[in-house]
Design a protein around this motif. Structure first.
Motif, mmCIF file in Angstrom:
data_model
loop_
_atom_site.group_PDB
_atom_site.id
_atom_site.type_symbol
_atom_site.label_atom_id
_atom_site.label_comp_id
_atom_site.label_asym_id
_atom_site.label_seq_id
_atom_site.Cartn_x
_atom_site.Cartn_y
_atom_site.Cartn_z
ATOM 1 N N TRP A 736 0.835 -1.203 0.000
ATOM 2 C CA TRP A 736 0.000 0.000 0.000
ATOM 3 C C TRP A 736 0.871 1.256 0.000
ATOM 4 N N MET A 737 1.987 1.226 0.704
ATOM 5 C CA MET A 737 2.893 2.392 0.694
ATOM 6 C C MET A 737 3.494 2.596 -0.692
ATOM 7 N N PHE A 738 3.725 1.481 -1.387
ATOM 8 C CA PHE A 738 4.211 1.559 -2.770
ATOM 9 C C PHE A 738 3.170 2.210 -3.683
ATOM 10 N N VAL A 739 1.911 1.777 -3.559
ATOM 11 C CA VAL A 739 0.831 2.336 -4.369
ATOM 12 C C VAL A 739 0.637 3.821 -4.047
ATOM 13 N N ILE A 740 0.679 4.162 -2.763
ATOM 14 C CA ILE A 740 0.538 5.573 -2.368
ATOM 15 C C ILE A 740 1.660 6.407 -2.968
ATOM 16 N N ALA A 741 2.864 5.859 -3.020
ATOM 17 C CA ALA A 741 3.985 6.582 -3.628
ATOM 18 C C ALA A 741 3.708 6.853 -5.102
ATOM 19 N N LEU A 742 3.138 5.858 -5.805
ATOM 20 C CA LEU A 742 2.788 6.054 -7.217
ATOM 21 C C LEU A 742 1.751 7.164 -7.386
#
Length: 918
Positions: A736-742
């Motif tokens: 989820w932190m990866f998706v939020i970064a995107l």
């Protein structure tokens, strides 16, 4: 009492005299070849025997009959025996210094004391200090002692109450040579009190520290005393003795460290360190792999809790060095785990079972089945020796008894090269011997009684006999046979009235008889005899002696460190043409000077009788210490994620973590409560993603607490389920932190392009499904990696931790760092920032940086750096930063999305206004 005995073929003889009531003329002295009758009077009033009885020098022995008692009493007639040892060696001074925890004192045994001019004993407390001693026993006072036995004296030292190191210096009559005994640690208090000795090394600033510090130290720690000082280097060494019942060594370490730290600045202390005198505390190292090292006794080698092989395929080890005065510490470690050599299936199974320190009857049967296979490696044997050592703590001996004894039997027949290699690398064969002794003592206590006074176990390579002499009237054994297996031998039992002179020596291999006086001294004790077919389990690192006979172990729990009457043993040598050195005994590695098992002949005596060897032993030395000692407490310490380099910071770090996680949970509750209360907030895409990130954050905190519950560690199924869920939740959070970064990239960097279609649906599919893959792979390959293990924590371990969790987390963190950098650079170059004179945009930029730092999981940078840079204060700094920031993620998100967001804040303000009106 216990001693391990090696018999070499040497020249011996021994005769027991018997008195007939009121008739000296009927005195018979029994010999090994013939009997001697004292019936010929001389003109001088003395008597001589028929046939003539001469001493070892060929002089005719004469006796008197006084009040119906023959004088002298103990007569041995020379039956043309000879001794291969030189007269000089036989008369040389030998000393053994030993500590008897049962009698709470230190004893010095001196053989051939007539050649001693003076004896002085010492200890070191600040300086070399003399210690008084007194003679408490003279072997000449024992009438039944064989006349060829060396005289010996026993000195009792006047030792100090608390642990200290002692040694003695012996001055000889003939020359000025000074003999120095070994150094041993002794104390004078009830050994039933569990205790540990700690060393505080203090470097002080300019000025005087000792007296003021000792006063404060004694107030907060009580048993605190100065042991050494070096004014030139402004250093002192202070010892602290802690008494405790249930606390482990690490608890004592924390107690001392925290108390000294509290008075550090008021006592002029520049820096200090705390060590244990007997154990190396837990530690961790990193070369190409993070390795954790458990609590290890001084002088021994430790295996890491993670499996790690060197280039030769052997388990990497690290030695615990140091001494009693200055403390124990691990030697420097810079070896790398080989990535080219694969670990065998057997070794992996043994490592996983043994590393959990939770051996059960069922798991012991599993590991014993491995030893019964044909292919056993040095690594397997080293690990199996650890498993044998743990069996001593099992309650149900009957469930593993057959497997245990069969394992010992098989080990005796293993390849000598494997046995020797395992001993050199990790003291494996010494551990096997020690565990067998401890197992037999506990087993005999549970089994032997009046209705079942004796037990005999006979295998191909080992015979075990245990009895309660008070019930069985058995005082020894005689073993007859000449075969390649003990199964073809005949074991007979000797009573109190039997002697080694009167038993048949036809086809006799060995015989032992315990004097009745020793049995009377310890009448309720057991007599445990173990006979080994060969010396496979007795491996010297630098081979100086080899066994030329069967090997026998005798255990009599309860007796002291020296015997007031020698124990005689008769043995047939395996090779009559070999060059013999004498009767010897085995010193376990923990008691020998080199910390490796060695052969020794101190205190033993030997006479050859035709093709038999007669040996006597009058001391226990370190054999008794290993079985009966209560000083060294082998504790089942568990490995912590924290290394010893920052163990003293564990308590404040725990407090920081608990506070941070509590605030995080409060923040997450606030986020979900806001979503529940206000539709406008929960319908935003950003709020939906925020709540989806909050789910794994809160789940991780809850599951982490569940994974550490003690009651779940023994339930592998529950522990595996919790471990798998925790693995998934952590990866879910990172995804989820990866998706939020995107999403932040599309918002702040690629602002002109359109957002991807159905972004919310795609984000959900990616985040919920992608973490399943590494978890499934890990569980399919090694579901056992999720068990509690030595860390007592249900979480992936070893390669599963690094490949299944650490690696993907690092990839996401690196990606998020790049996104964070691009966002901050792009914002700083915007026109709004350039023309902002009020500083408003700078504040907003700072707020955004803080929010993204926590939202993208960047606090994990500190955790990763702490793992790859285990360097003193640098590691400690990163660990503190990690605990301070990573635990607050949920709370920070609540502050920014609820408290600081104007729209959401106004929703709550309006709600409270409406609530007050009603």
């Amino acid at each position: 009492m216990k001693f391990q005995i090696l018999f070499y073929s040497l020249i011996n003889f021994y005769v027991v005299s018997t008195n007939h009531k009121d008739d000296c003329n009927n005195e018979i002295t029994y010999g090994f070849k013939q009997n001697f009758s004292w019936n010929i009077p001389t003109t001088t009033g003395f008597f001589v025997a028929t046939p003539e009885c001469k001493d070892v020098d060929g002089k005719l022995i004469e006796r008197q009959c006084i009040d119906s008692v023959w004088t002298p009493k103990n007569i041995v007639c020379n039956e043309n025996f000879y001794s291969p040892r030189s007269k000089t060696n036989m008369n040389s001074i030998q000393t053994i210094l030993t500590f008897d925890s049962r009698k709470e004192n230190v004893f010095l045994l001196v053989y051939n004391p007539e050649n001693v001019k003076n004896i002085e004993c010492f200890t070191f407390i600040v300086e070399k200090k003399p210690v008084d001693s007194e003679i408490i026993f003279d072997s000449d006072s024992v009438d039944s002692r064989p006349f060829f036995s060396k005289r010996y004296l026993v000195y009792k030292l006047d030792i100090f109450p608390f642990p200290s190191e002692y040694w003695c210096e012996i001055y000889q009559n003939k020359n000025s040579t000074v003999l120095e005994s070994e150094k041993i640690v002794g104390y004078n208090f009830d050994d039933s009190k569990r205790h540990q000795e700690f060393v505080i090394k203090i470097n002080y600033k300019n000025g005087f520290i000792t007296q003021n510090f000792l006063k404060s130290c004694k107030i907060i720690l009580e048993h605190c005393r100065l042991m050494k000082r070096n004014d030139k280097n402004k250093t002192i060494w202070v010892h602290v003795t802690l008494f405790f019942k249930n606390d482990q060594i690490t608890n004592g370490y924390f107690k001392i460290y925290n108390n000294i730290r509290n008075i550090q600045y008021s006592q002029n202390i520049a820096r200090f360190s705390v060590l244990n005198s007997d154990f190396c505390l837990r530690d961790k190292t990193f070369t190409n792999k993070m390795l954790f090292w458990n609590l290890t006794p001084l002088g021994e080698k430790a295996k890491p809790s993670q499996i790690c092989l060197d280039k030769n395929g052997l388990i990497l080890t690290r030695k615990c060095v140091g001494d009693f005065l200055h403390g124990a510490y691990f030697e420097n470690f810079n070896q790398k785990c080989s990535e080219e050599i694969s670990v065998s299936t057997n070794t992996m199974i043994l490592y996983e079972i043994i590393s959990q320190h939770n051996l059960t009857s069922e798991t012991f049967k599993n590991i014993s089945s491995i030893i019964k296979e044909d292919l056993v490696s040095t690594n397997d044997l080293s690990l199996f020796s650890d498993g044998l050592f743990e069996t001593c703590d099992l309650d149900r001996f009957d469930e593993i008894e057959d497997d245990y004894y069969e394992s010992i039997n098989i080990l005796n027949a293993l390849d000598s090269k494997i046995l020797s290699s395992s001993q050199i690398s990790l003291n494996a064969t010494d551990k096997i011997l020690d565990s067998l002794e401890k197992f037999l003592i506990k087993h005999s206590e549970n089994v032997l009684n009046e209705t079942n006074p004796s037990v005999t176990i006979k295998k191909n390579n080992i015979i075990i006999f245990a009895t309660k002499p008070i019930f069985s009237n058995i005082s020894g054994i005689a073993l007859y046979g000449n075969s390649s297996s003990f199964l073809d031998y005949n074991l007979t039992y000797l009573s109190e009235n039997d002697t080694l002179q009167t038993i048949s020596r036809t086809n006799l291999d060995l015989a032992l008889h315990v004097p009745s006086n020793l049995l009377i001294l310890n009448e309720n004790s057991s007599l445990i005899i173990t006979i080994y077919f060969n010396d496979s389990l007795f491996n010297e690192e630098n081979v100086t002696s080899k066994a030329n006979s069967r090997i026998i172990s005798v255990i009599m729990p309860g007796l002291g460190k020296y015997l007031e009457e020698p124990i005689p043993i008769l043995m047939r040598p395996l090779n009559l043409n070999a060059k013999f050195d004498g009767c010897g005994y085995w010193q376990y590695g923990t008691s020998s000077p080199s910390r490796k098992g060695i052969w020794s002949t101190k205190g033993s005596e030997d006479i050859n009788i035709d093709e038999m060897i007669y040996c006597t032993y009058t001391h226990l030395t370190h054999f008794g210490l290993l079985i009966l000692s209560g000083r060294v407490n082998y504790e089942k310490e568990t490995t912590s994620i924290l290394a010893d380099s920052f163990l003293p910071y564990s308590q404040p770090l725990d407090i920081i973590t608990i506070i941070g996680c509590t605030f995080s949970l409060i923040g997450i509750v606030g986020i979900f409560l806001t979503a529940f209360m206000f539709r406008r907030f929960r319908e935003k895409v950003g709020s939906k993603i925020l709540m989806l990130l909050a789910i794994p954050i809160s789940s991780e905190i809850i599951l982490t607490q569940l994974a550490g519950i003690d009651n779940w560690h023994n339930n592998d199924t529950v522990c595996k389920i919790v471990g798998i869920l925790l693995h998934y939740v952590v990866l879910l959070k990172f995804t989820w932190m990866f998706v939020i970064a995107l999403l932040q990239y599309f918002r702040f960097v690629k602002v002109l392009g359109p957002m991807p279609e159905r972004i919310f649906l795609k984000a959900n599919l990616i985040c919920w499904l992608v973490p399943v893959l590494p978890v499934l792979i890990t569980a399919a390959i090694s579901v056992e990696s999720y068990t509690a293990g030595i860390q007592k924590f249900c979480y992936p371990k070893y390669w599963a931790l690094y490949l299944g969790l650490f690696a993907p987390a690092c990839v996401i963190i690196v990606f998020n760092i790049m996104i964070f950098g691009m966002i901050m650079i792009n914002i700083s170059r915007s026109k709004a920032v350039k023309y902002d004179k009020s500083g408003r945009m700078i504040r907003r930029q700072t707020y955004l940086a803080i929010l993204l730092f926590f939202m993208l999981g960047l606090p994990w940078i500190f955790g990763i750096l702490a793992e790859i840079l285990p360097i003193g204060w640098i590691e400690i700094t990163f660990v503190y930063l990690f605990c301070l920031t990573a635990t607050l993620q949920g709370f920070v998100l609540f502050i920014f999305y609820v408290v600081l967001d104007k729209g959401t804040r106004n929703c709550w303000i309006e709600y409270f206004k409406t609530f007050r009106k009603h």
